[in-house]
Structures are given as C-alpha cells and as structure tokens.
Design a protein around this motif. Structure first.
Motif, PDB file in Angstrom:
ATOM      1  N   VAL A 194       1.888   1.936  -3.239  1.00 33.05           N
ATOM      2  CA  VAL A 194       1.092   2.558  -4.235  1.00 33.05           C
ATOM      3  C   VAL A 194       0.945   4.076  -4.268  1.00 33.05           C
ATOM      4  O   VAL A 194       0.885   4.624  -5.305  1.00 33.05           O
ATOM      5  CB  VAL A 194      -0.258   1.872  -4.108  1.00 33.05           C
ATOM      6  CG1 VAL A 194      -1.519   2.593  -4.619  1.00 33.05           C
ATOM      7  CG2 VAL A 194      -0.280   0.087  -4.478  1.00 33.05           C
ATOM      8  N   PHE A 195       0.935   4.512  -2.975  1.00 29.98           N
ATOM      9  CA  PHE A 195       0.903   5.856  -2.900  1.00 29.98           C
ATOM     10  C   PHE A 195       2.104   6.647  -3.174  1.00 29.98           C
ATOM     11  O   PHE A 195       2.258   7.680  -3.773  1.00 29.98           O
ATOM     12  CB  PHE A 195       0.551   6.190  -1.269  1.00 29.98           C
ATOM     13  CG  PHE A 195      -0.820   5.840  -0.893  1.00 29.98           C
ATOM     14  CD1 PHE A 195      -1.873   6.597  -1.244  1.00 29.98           C
ATOM     15  CD2 PHE A 195      -1.060   4.828  -0.007  1.00 29.98           C
ATOM     16  CE1 PHE A 195      -3.030   6.441  -0.846  1.00 29.98           C
ATOM     17  CE2 PHE A 195      -2.447   4.627   0.613  1.00 29.98           C
ATOM     18  CZ  PHE A 195      -3.411   5.460  -0.091  1.00 29.98           C
ATOM     19  N   ALA A 246       2.643   6.046  -7.307  1.00 34.25           N
ATOM     20  CA  ALA A 246       1.544   6.409  -8.162  1.00 34.25           C
ATOM     21  C   ALA A 246       1.904   7.472  -9.201  1.00 34.25           C
ATOM     22  O   ALA A 246       1.531   7.486 -10.369  1.00 34.25           O
ATOM     23  CB  ALA A 246       0.217   6.398  -7.462  1.00 34.25           C
ATOM     24  N   PHE A 250       0.783  -1.191   0.043  1.00 33.21           N
ATOM     25  CA  PHE A 250       0.002   0.059  -0.042  1.00 33.21           C
ATOM     26  C   PHE A 250       0.817   1.409  -0.011  1.00 33.21           C
ATOM     27  O   PHE A 250       0.411   2.341  -0.713  1.00 33.21           O
ATOM     28  CB  PHE A 250      -0.974  -0.040   1.146  1.00 33.21           C
ATOM     29  CG  PHE A 250      -2.051  -0.965   1.066  1.00 33.21           C
ATOM     30  CD1 PHE A 250      -2.963  -0.855  -0.016  1.00 33.21           C
ATOM     31  CD2 PHE A 250      -2.215  -1.885   2.139  1.00 33.21           C
ATOM     32  CE1 PHE A 250      -4.152  -1.685   0.050  1.00 33.21           C
ATOM     33  CE2 PHE A 250      -3.196  -2.921   1.929  1.00 33.21           C
ATOM     34  CZ  PHE A 250      -4.393  -2.681   0.818  1.00 33.21           C
ATOM     35  N   THR A 280       0.785   0.418 -11.140  1.00 31.80           N
ATOM     36  CA  THR A 280       0.099   0.869  -9.876  1.00 31.80           C
ATOM     37  C   THR A 280      -1.107  -0.166  -9.530  1.00 31.80           C
ATOM     38  O   THR A 280      -1.398  -0.406  -8.372  1.00 31.80           O
ATOM     39  CB  THR A 280      -0.526   2.184 -10.212  1.00 31.80           C
ATOM     40  OG1 THR A 280       0.631   3.192 -10.241  1.00 31.80           O
ATOM     41  CG2 THR A 280      -1.318   2.703  -8.906  1.00 31.80           C
ATOM     42  N   LEU A 281      -2.001  -0.392 -10.218  1.00 32.56           N
ATOM     43  CA  LEU A 281      -3.288  -1.440 -10.257  1.00 32.56           C
ATOM     44  C   LEU A 281      -2.589  -2.685  -9.808  1.00 32.56           C
ATOM     45  O   LEU A 281      -3.348  -3.247  -8.989  1.00 32.56           O
ATOM     46  CB  LEU A 281      -3.992  -1.529 -11.348  1.00 32.56           C
ATOM     47  CG  LEU A 281      -4.747   0.004 -11.773  1.00 32.56           C
ATOM     48  CD1 LEU A 281      -5.531  -0.179 -13.230  1.00 32.56           C
ATOM     49  CD2 LEU A 281      -5.445   0.653 -10.787  1.00 32.56           C
ATOM     50  N   TYR A 324      -1.649   6.816 -12.258  1.00 32.17           N
ATOM     51  CA  TYR A 324      -2.798   6.445 -11.048  1.00 32.17           C
ATOM     52  C   TYR A 324      -3.464   5.276 -11.541  1.00 32.17           C
ATOM     53  O   TYR A 324      -4.108   4.552 -10.691  1.00 32.17           O
ATOM     54  CB  TYR A 324      -3.806   7.627 -10.751  1.00 32.17           C
ATOM     55  CG  TYR A 324      -2.760   8.702  -9.836  1.00 32.17           C
ATOM     56  CD1 TYR A 324      -2.488   8.401  -8.583  1.00 32.17           C
ATOM     57  CD2 TYR A 324      -2.212   9.524 -10.341  1.00 32.17           C
ATOM     58  CE1 TYR A 324      -1.644   9.357  -7.770  1.00 32.17           C
ATOM     59  CE2 TYR A 324      -1.695  10.610  -9.639  1.00 32.17           C
ATOM     60  CZ  TYR A 324      -1.264  10.581  -8.217  1.00 32.17           C
ATOM     61  OH  TYR A 324      -0.702  11.457  -7.456  1.00 32.17           O
ATOM     62  N   THR A 325      -3.621   5.264 -12.861  1.00 34.28           N
ATOM     63  CA  THR A 325      -4.233   4.020 -13.422  1.00 34.28           C
ATOM     64  C   THR A 325      -3.402   2.967 -14.417  1.00 34.28           C
ATOM     65  O   THR A 325      -3.993   2.192 -15.086  1.00 34.28           O
ATOM     66  CB  THR A 325      -5.460   4.566 -14.291  1.00 34.28           C
ATOM     67  OG1 THR A 325      -5.111   5.536 -15.403  1.00 34.28           O
ATOM     68  CG2 THR A 325      -6.441   5.282 -13.575  1.00 34.28           C
ATOM     69  N   LEU A 380      -1.647  -2.608  -6.294  1.00 40.96           N
ATOM     70  CA  LEU A 380      -2.929  -2.296  -5.536  1.00 40.96           C
ATOM     71  C   LEU A 380      -3.528  -3.768  -5.108  1.00 40.96           C
ATOM     72  O   LEU A 380      -4.049  -3.944  -4.307  1.00 40.96           O
ATOM     73  CB  LEU A 380      -3.702  -1.241  -5.925  1.00 40.96           C
ATOM     74  CG  LEU A 380      -5.103  -1.041  -5.304  1.00 40.96           C
ATOM     75  CD1 LEU A 380      -4.646  -0.595  -3.932  1.00 40.96           C
ATOM     76  CD2 LEU A 380      -5.887  -0.134  -5.878  1.00 40.96           C
ATOM     77  N   ALA A 381      -3.855  -4.566  -6.364  1.00 39.97           N
ATOM     78  CA  ALA A 381      -4.197  -5.743  -6.373  1.00 39.97           C
ATOM     79  C   ALA A 381      -3.611  -6.717  -5.452  1.00 39.97           C
ATOM     80  O   ALA A 381      -4.183  -7.433  -4.657  1.00 39.97           O
ATOM     81  CB  ALA A 381      -4.499  -6.339  -7.509  1.00 39.97           C
ATOM     82  N   SER A 425      -1.566  -5.971  -3.006  1.00 44.20           N
ATOM     83  CA  SER A 425      -1.597  -5.537  -1.340  1.00 44.20           C
ATOM     84  C   SER A 425      -3.187  -5.789  -0.986  1.00 44.20           C
ATOM     85  O   SER A 425      -2.989  -6.471   0.132  1.00 44.20           O
ATOM     86  CB  SER A 425      -1.610  -3.992  -1.388  1.00 44.20           C
ATOM     87  OG  SER A 425      -0.179  -3.516  -1.997  1.00 44.20           O
ATOM     88  N   LEU A 426      -3.924  -5.707  -1.728  1.00 48.13           N
ATOM     89  CA  LEU A 426      -5.554  -6.159  -1.046  1.00 48.13           C
ATOM     90  C   LEU A 426      -5.454  -7.434  -0.920  1.00 48.13           C
ATOM     91  O   LEU A 426      -6.055  -8.047   0.171  1.00 48.13           O
ATOM     92  CB  LEU A 426      -6.356  -5.667  -2.135  1.00 48.13           C
ATOM     93  CG  LEU A 426      -6.825  -4.004  -2.293  1.00 48.13           C
ATOM     94  CD1 LEU A 426      -7.705  -3.932  -3.519  1.00 48.13           C
ATOM     95  CD2 LEU A 426      -7.328  -3.513  -0.821  1.00 48.13           C
TER      96      LEU A 426
END
Length: 586
Positions: free
Chosen positions: A224-225, A228, A221, A238-239, A233-234, A242-243, A245-246
């Motif tokens: 990502v910040f 990014a 996470f 980055t995505l 950001y997209t 993020l995936a 990390s989730l």
C-alpha cells in the motif's frame, strides 16, 4: 552440559574442544546475513540505474528480505529444533549461497527480488540455529562471552556493510552477492565435520498459518505504501489492498489468541514491560531503517556524492555507536534503563530533526550530515540494550518467545519504515528537498514515539520465579548488567538475539538481585510456573549466572542458593541484595 557426582553435586563437563570452530562457522553465517542487508541499502542508486526502475520498485529488494525473514524466524527455529539444528544450519547456509548466486546473476529486478526472498528464508534458518548450535558447545560460564562475540559479529556486519558495499559497487553491484559464495561453501564444508549433532528437543507446533498471516499482512501494508503513488491514494487497487491487509491483521490477532502455540505468543504481549519494550523497538526501527536509505539517497542525489563516498558518509552512525558503547552500561547503571531508552529515542528524533532543519542551507557534510549521524548512532547504543534485554524479564520458559517477538517487531517495522519513506519520496528517481524533509519529519515523529515508549519502560522491580512453592526469586532491576560485556555487544546495529531454544538469557540494562517472592503474584507480570525438582532449579540458577556474569554482578554462593530453594530464605532480610561489583551491601 552438567553431570552429578556421587554426592549429588552438579559438575560441569569439560568444554567441547571444537567449540571455537563451531562459533567461527556460525559467526560467518551471522555476518553474511547482516552484511547483505546493509550493503544492499547503499546499492539502491546503482540498482535504480541498472534496472531503469523507480525507488519504490527497487525498495522490494530490501522489503522482501526483511518481511520474509520476520515471518519465518520463529517457525524456522522451531522446525530446526524438531528436525536437528545441524541439518537446519547446513540447509540454510547452502540455500543462502545458492540464493546469492541467483541474486548476482539476476537478469532483471523481478528475479532479484525472488532471489532475495530465497535469501531471507535461508537467513531465517541460519540465525536461530547458528546460536542454537554455539551455546550448547560452550560451558555456561562462557555464555556471556559467547553472546558478546556473537553480537560483536553483528556489529561488524552492520558497521562494514555500507563501506564494503560501496567498495564492491566499484566492481559492480552483483559482487555484493557473489562475495557470499566462497564463504558459504567453506562454512558448509567445515560444518559437515565440525558442527555438533544436537538431539531434537520437545516437538512444538510450527503454526504455518500464523506465519503466512503475518507475512501477508506486512507485505500488504508495505505494498500500500510503496504503490500508492502509482495506483492513486484513493484508487481501487490501493483501497482493496488496504482492506485485505487489515483483514489479514485482524485474522492474525484472532489466530494467536486461539492457537495453542502461535508464532507470536499473546502471553508475552500481556506482560506490560515487555509489550512497552516491543512497541519502543517497533517505533525505533520505523525510523532507523528508513534513515539509512534516505541518507544514502540524499548524499548521492542532493550532494552529488559518488556511491563509494556516500557509503563512507553513512559510517559515522555505526562508528559513534561503537564509541558510545563502552559508556552505555555505566549510563544505565547510573541513570536507569528507562532514562537510557528514552534518551535513545530522543537522540534519534533530534538527529533526524537536525537533518530536516539544516538541509538546504549549505552543502557542508560536517554541518548537515555529521551531527545527526553522531546522534543517530548514539541512539542505538542507548536504546537497544535495555529494550532488547526486556526478553529476560519474562519467565524462563518464555524468553525465546520474547526474543523472537522482538526480532519480528524489528524486521516488520524496518520493512514498513522503508515503505512509508518510499511513499513520501514518491515513485520518481529524483526527489525534491521538500520530500526529503518530509521523510525526516516522519522519522522524527517515530523517534519521539520511541522516546515515549522508553519513558514508559520502568523495570524498577520485576520478580521472576519458577517454583510456586519456593520463596526464592530473582529480582531484575535497572543497573549495570552490560557494563561487563564486550564493547561491540551493545554496539550491534542489528543484534539478532535469538536464544536458540532458551539455552541462555542475556539481560542488558538490569541487575540481578535476590529477594523473597510475595505471597501472591500478578497473573501477568509474575507468573508462577510449576517445575520439577532440582534440575529446573539448577537451570534457573544457571540462567541467573549468565545474566550476572555479563555485568559482573555478585551472585549468592551455592549454599545460599540451596538455602533459598529449600524455603529458608525468610531468615534473611529480603531487602538485602548483593551489590554490584562483587560487594554485598552491609
């Protein structure tokens, strides 16, 4: 340590003559661990110029330290308990010294970040083992004083970090790390001779997978910040991060629910008040860690202060906290823990909002920076004592788990807060006024969230008891505990409250009362725990004494305690409680 005489009365052994030297050695390690955190923060502008790097890249010198330390605090403490605290401390102090040399000699930013990771591993060993060595060396009647000194050391490290860092930067940023070396050598040499050999306790599972999952999720996470802006950001990177990390976060949630002894216990998080306090700490440090960094950058970039002047410009935060601390205990006693915690979050939010609104209208330090700095410092003295003290609301055998969870929340949110600020400010080396105002808006929102968590924190009546058959109970209520602590105990900007295996309990922002336990208990907030006989009742008594001595709260005499433990407390009106200040209510 206690013994029994022929009459079966428990007697406290003579104090260890080495105890103050043990405290001094462990205190050096505590001071260095906190000093490096704050000193490095004010070195950000210098590090950017030295390595010709962006703010986002340099932020990893701080994020790597906080993330790794957060993930390893609990496992490192358990490992030290299993293998010996003295050995764990000596390994930690030696590694911290070697890592400091590597940091100071780092030829590039990558090596510096790797060396900071090694420092974090060492700090994760030092913090729990240091206090775990100190407390057993002192008689229980002195534990409150020891905790006062211990957190005063934390306050000194936090207060002196920015100023000392600024002074050392005059000789070069590398001296921030080289300064540690002689102190670590001295602590190691003296520790070999002075530190006690404490026998390993009951072996507990280390849960390395849990530590790796929370490390990976938090680092993901944060990445990502931080990245990014450069990745887009997209963008796919980055995505994708993020995936991942989730997924790690979800895995971690599943893992702690199925592991027999996870790094973060779901049991303590099911305690409503403790969960609320943990959320408040998390929200508060999202803003606090970012705030220190943004103020330093604002002073050097927008107001064109030197690094030394900027480090002195941050000083009102810890100073106002220290000045506020003598009154924070009285404030909690008068208005309650809920009001204190909520007002602390509100002060932080108002301070950051002031910076957001006042910046750009004048270059006056007194007008722009000073009012917000005073409010932000006061927020620490108001919010930290009741929320960090929430660990003492847990059952005795979960207090250490609670303390570790609070420390982990503080560390992870600090890293995420810096990462979010980095994303807001962007990847450049110079930032616009609008970017700074956006950063302060983020901190204002986080402070408001901490305020609402404080409003939800209502420890009006929480009963903790340890024997299913005993009607005796400790009732923890908002009050004056903490007013008798050393001033700096509540002023610690970052108070590492690891309790070293549960040898003592520190409750800030509550009073200890006696009362009869109800016939039934909430399965979460008032758990029953079977314990064996008088030894555990005596341990509970000692635990209550540590809390009570901290705030000058009257405790029942031993005859009363035995009367309650034998189940005869029903003769006394359970509504009668010892009053603060050593007086019983009539």
């Amino acid at each position: 340590m206690t013994t029994e005489n022929e009459a079966g009365q428990r007697l406290e052994a003579a104090p260890d003559g080495r105890r103050w030297r043990v405290l001094a050695i462990a205190g050096v390690a505590q001071y260095l661990a906190i000093l490096d955190l704050f000193a490095v923060t004010v070195a950000f502008p210098t590090l950017r110029e030295s390595f010709d790097s962006s703010t986002s890249a340099v932020s990893w010198t701080l994020n790597a330290y906080t993330i790794v330390m957060a993930a390893l605090l609990v496992p490192a403490g358990r490992l030290a308990d299993d293998t010996g605290r003295k050995r764990g401390f000596l390994i930690g102090i030696a590694l911290f010294g070697l890592a400091s040399i590597a940091c100071g000699a780092a030829p590039n930013l990558t090596v510096l970040v790797i060396a900071r990771i090694a420092q974090a591993v060492a700090a994760a060993l030092l913090v729990p083992t240091g206090l775990g060595l100190v407390l057993p060396s002192f008689p229980r009647r002195e534990h409150a004083t020891v905790m006062g000194i211990w957190t005063a050391i934390a306050a000194a490290g936090a207060a002196s970090g920015p100023v000392l860092g600024g002074l050392l930067l005059q000789a070069g940023w590398r001296w921030i790390f080289f300064l540690n070396v002689p102190f670590t050598v001295a602590a190691f040499a003296l520790g070999l001779r002075v530190l006690p050999d404490i026998a390993p306790g009951v072996r507990r599972r280390l849960d390395p997978l849990g530590a790796l999952l929370i490390l990976g999720a938090t680092a993901g996470f944060t990445t990502v910040f931080v990245q990014a802006a450069e990745w887009g950001y997209t963008g796919p990177a980055t995505l994708g991060m993020l995936a991942v990390s989730l997924a790690l976060a979800v895995w971690f949630g599943w893992h702690i629910g199925h592991h027999p002894d996870p790094v973060v216990s779901p049991v303590v998080l099911r305690h409503k008040l403790f969960r609320t306090a943990t959320l408040g700490v998390f929200c508060y440090y999202l803003a606090f860690a970012a705030m220190i960094l943004e103020i330093t950058l604002f002073l050097t970039e927008r107001l064109h202060y030197s690094v030394l002047a900027a480090s002195l410009g941050v000083a009102p935060l810890p100073i106002s906290c220290l000045l506020m601390s003598p009154f924070s205990g009285r404030f909690v006693a008068r208005f309650g823990a809920r009001t204190s915690a909520a007002l602390g979050g509100a002060c932080l939010a108002v301070g950051c909002a002031w910076w957001m609104l006042a910046s750009g209208f004048t270059d006056s330090y007194v007008v722009i920076i000073l009012p917000g700095g005073i409010l932000a410092g006061a927020s620490t003295a108001l919010l930290q004592p009741p929320l960090f003290g929430s660990a003492a609301l847990l059952p005795a055998d979960q207090t250490s788990l609670g303390s570790g969870t609070l420390m982990m929340a503080r560390q992870t949110s600090s890293a995420l807060g810096v990462a979010v600020l980095t994303a807001i400010l962007g990847a450049g080396t110079h930032h616009t006024l609008g970017e700074y105002r956006a950063g302060w808006l983020f901190m204002t929102i986080a402070g408001i969230a901490a305020m609402f968590a404080g409003l939800a924190y209502r420890p009006d009546r929480v009963r903790v008891w340890t024997d299913e058959k005993s009607p005796a109970a400790m009732e923890l209520r908002p009050g004056s505990v903490g007013s008798g602590l050393l001033v700096a105990e509540q002023a610690a900007m970052v108070a590492f409250l690891g309790l070293g295996g549960g040898d003592a309990t520190l409750l800030l922002g509550g009073q200890v009362h006696r009362g009869a336990a109800p016939d039934h208990a909430d399965p979460v907030e008032g758990q029953h725990h079977d314990r064996d006989g008088g030894q555990d009742q005596a341990d509970t008594r000692a635990r209550a004494m540590v809390i009570a001595q901290a705030g000058g709260v009257a405790m029942p005499d031993r005859e009363d305690a035995e009367h309650a433990a034998d189940g005869r407390s029903g003769d006394r009106d359970p509504g009668q409680h010892p009053a603060p200040g050593g007086q019983r209510e009539q």
